[in-house]
Every structure is written in C-alpha cells, then in structure tokens.
Motif scaffolding. Sequence first.
Motif, mmCIF file in Angstrom:
data_model
loop_
_atom_site.group_PDB
_atom_site.id
_atom_site.type_symbol
_atom_site.label_atom_id
_atom_site.label_comp_id
_atom_site.label_asym_id
_atom_site.label_seq_id
_atom_site.Cartn_x
_atom_site.Cartn_y
_atom_site.Cartn_z
ATOM 1 N N ASP A 62 -3.797 79.211 136.434
ATOM 2 C CA ASP A 62 -4.896 79.049 137.302
ATOM 3 C C ASP A 62 -4.436 78.242 138.515
ATOM 4 O O ASP A 62 -3.635 77.400 138.698
ATOM 5 C CB ASP A 62 -5.941 78.034 136.589
ATOM 6 C CG ASP A 62 -6.951 77.844 137.466
ATOM 7 O OD1 ASP A 62 -7.808 78.851 137.957
ATOM 8 O OD2 ASP A 62 -7.417 76.653 137.770
ATOM 9 N N GLN A 66 -8.319 79.028 143.895
ATOM 10 C CA GLN A 66 -8.876 80.269 143.774
ATOM 11 C C GLN A 66 -8.074 81.219 144.741
ATOM 12 O O GLN A 66 -8.877 82.139 145.491
ATOM 13 C CB GLN A 66 -10.284 80.513 143.747
ATOM 14 C CG GLN A 66 -10.894 79.866 142.440
ATOM 15 C CD GLN A 66 -12.360 79.772 142.466
ATOM 16 O OE1 GLN A 66 -12.944 80.210 143.333
ATOM 17 N NE2 GLN A 66 -12.713 79.653 141.071
ATOM 18 N N SER A 101 -8.092 81.318 128.271
ATOM 19 C CA SER A 101 -8.490 82.763 129.054
ATOM 20 C C SER A 101 -9.969 82.617 129.193
ATOM 21 O O SER A 101 -10.504 83.044 130.420
ATOM 22 C CB SER A 101 -8.295 83.838 127.871
ATOM 23 O OG SER A 101 -6.889 83.993 127.647
ATOM 24 N N ASN A 102 -10.560 81.939 128.239
ATOM 25 C CA ASN A 102 -12.330 81.910 128.715
ATOM 26 C C ASN A 102 -12.443 81.061 130.021
ATOM 27 O O ASN A 102 -13.280 81.518 130.762
ATOM 28 C CB ASN A 102 -12.916 81.238 127.537
ATOM 29 C CG ASN A 102 -12.956 82.348 126.305
ATOM 30 O OD1 ASN A 102 -12.895 83.340 126.471
ATOM 31 N ND2 ASN A 102 -13.230 81.484 125.122
ATOM 32 N N ASN A 104 -10.560 80.299 132.412
ATOM 33 C CA ASN A 104 -9.883 81.042 133.710
ATOM 34 C C ASN A 104 -10.621 81.966 134.211
ATOM 35 O O ASN A 104 -11.216 82.358 135.208
ATOM 36 C CB ASN A 104 -8.495 81.505 133.419
ATOM 37 C CG ASN A 104 -7.835 81.535 134.653
ATOM 38 O OD1 ASN A 104 -8.052 81.062 135.586
ATOM 39 N ND2 ASN A 104 -6.674 82.655 134.620
ATOM 40 N N LEU A 105 -11.372 82.933 133.166
ATOM 41 C CA LEU A 105 -12.197 84.023 133.623
ATOM 42 C C LEU A 105 -13.432 83.492 134.060
ATOM 43 O O LEU A 105 -13.998 84.190 134.917
ATOM 44 C CB LEU A 105 -12.455 84.925 132.212
ATOM 45 C CG LEU A 105 -13.619 86.076 132.406
ATOM 46 C CD1 LEU A 105 -12.691 86.949 133.344
ATOM 47 C CD2 LEU A 105 -13.573 86.679 131.191
ATOM 48 N N ALA A 106 -14.079 82.390 133.485
ATOM 49 C CA ALA A 106 -15.483 81.625 133.915
ATOM 50 C C ALA A 106 -15.198 81.680 135.431
ATOM 51 O O ALA A 106 -15.975 81.678 136.226
ATOM 52 C CB ALA A 106 -15.755 81.021 133.016
ATOM 53 N N ARG A 107 -13.979 80.925 135.654
ATOM 54 C CA ARG A 107 -13.822 80.361 137.075
ATOM 55 C C ARG A 107 -13.851 81.570 137.840
ATOM 56 O O ARG A 107 -14.353 81.614 139.198
ATOM 57 C CB ARG A 107 -12.576 79.501 137.088
ATOM 58 C CG ARG A 107 -12.764 77.964 136.695
ATOM 59 C CD ARG A 107 -11.559 77.040 136.691
ATOM 60 N NE ARG A 107 -10.737 77.469 137.948
ATOM 61 C CZ ARG A 107 -11.026 76.936 139.211
ATOM 62 N NH1 ARG A 107 -12.089 76.125 139.524
ATOM 63 N NH2 ARG A 107 -9.994 77.196 140.339
ATOM 64 N N ALA A 108 -13.083 82.705 137.694
ATOM 65 C CA ALA A 108 -12.804 83.861 138.453
ATOM 66 C C ALA A 108 -14.239 84.358 138.773
ATOM 67 O O ALA A 108 -14.516 84.900 139.773
ATOM 68 C CB ALA A 108 -12.065 84.958 137.929
ATOM 69 N N ARG A 109 -15.295 84.454 137.574
ATOM 70 C CA ARG A 109 -16.365 85.258 137.733
ATOM 71 C C ARG A 109 -17.636 84.344 138.541
ATOM 72 O O ARG A 109 -18.282 84.995 139.064
ATOM 73 C CB ARG A 109 -16.903 85.758 136.451
ATOM 74 C CG ARG A 109 -16.039 86.907 135.940
ATOM 75 C CD ARG A 109 -16.819 87.627 134.682
ATOM 76 N NE ARG A 109 -15.984 88.729 134.428
ATOM 77 C CZ ARG A 109 -16.155 89.292 133.306
ATOM 78 N NH1 ARG A 109 -17.406 88.926 132.263
ATOM 79 N NH2 ARG A 109 -15.604 90.491 132.777
ATOM 80 N N PHE A 110 -17.671 83.151 137.975
ATOM 81 C CA PHE A 110 -18.612 82.197 138.384
ATOM 82 C C PHE A 110 -18.277 81.124 139.437
ATOM 83 O O PHE A 110 -19.290 80.207 139.805
ATOM 84 C CB PHE A 110 -19.545 81.895 137.162
ATOM 85 C CG PHE A 110 -19.580 82.686 136.154
ATOM 86 C CD1 PHE A 110 -20.558 83.762 136.324
ATOM 87 C CD2 PHE A 110 -18.877 82.678 134.812
ATOM 88 C CE1 PHE A 110 -20.749 84.838 135.506
ATOM 89 C CE2 PHE A 110 -19.360 83.547 133.814
ATOM 90 C CZ PHE A 110 -20.255 84.559 134.225
ATOM 91 N N CYS A 113 -16.263 76.782 135.384
ATOM 92 C CA CYS A 113 -16.336 76.827 133.933
ATOM 93 C C CYS A 113 -17.504 76.261 133.440
ATOM 94 O O CYS A 113 -18.235 75.166 133.887
ATOM 95 C CB CYS A 113 -15.054 76.185 133.377
ATOM 96 S SG CYS A 113 -15.224 76.425 131.621
#
Length: 135
Positions: A62, A66, A101-102, A104-110, A113
């Motif tokens: 991460d 960002q 993974s969860n 990291n994906l949440a940080r990328a999308r929203f 977390c």
Amino acid sequence: MQNFCDTCGAPCGKLKYCSADCRPSSKEYRARIRAEFIAAYGGRCQCPGGCYVTEPAFMELDHIYQDGAAHRRRTGARGYQMYRLLQEQGYPRDRYRILCSNCNLARARFGRCPHEDKVSQACRVIPDLEHPETE
C-alpha cells in the motif's frame, strides 16, 4: 572485478552464480523476495482500523499517500521489482505498508477502509461513563 557465487561463494567471474545448480529458479527467487518484503513490514495487515489478517497470500503493498500509479510510472517497477526497490531503500515505512487485499481495494475505491469507519463509529457509540447525561 571478481564476483563470487551468491549461493556457494565460489569465484564466478562476472556472473552472479557459478553454475545452473546454484542459481535459484525465478519462482523461488520471487517467492523469497516477497516473503522478505512481508516480514519487513510486520507480516500482517497494517490497516489503522484494526484488521488483523496475516495470510501472506492476501498481503499487498500500500502506498500510504495513494501515489502508487505515479510511483510505478516513475520507477517502472511492478511486483517483485517493487519489493526489490523497497529492499534497496531499507523498507521505508514513511510511505509504504502492507494491507490485506480487502483493505487495499477499499482504500483504492473509497479512499479509506471500512474498518476505519467501524472504529470511529464505535468511539461515538460508547457512552461517556464519567459524565453521564442528565435527563
């Protein structure tokens, strides 16, 4: 300049390994670099919201601020190349950490977390026992 085999220490001229027997496979090498990377960053998800995932298969790099896309464009590093780059820099913690993974994906999308939201909600829900409200 005389080099020595990384595996057995034998002289090997300009090469890194003295023979094919000493050279690790690419798959083994990449797995070792990734394992070192995960261990260097604590071996578990570093989500500030309290996720405690430790499964190495779920760990991802991460970029805390960002700026991962800009970093990849600037360095050209991806995957194990990025782990090597961080290894050469002494695994800096000011800009990088591992997340599952969860998270990291949440940080990328929203942008954050959901674990972080649960922590802040829990803090709001817990009553102040020292100063109870009077009716």
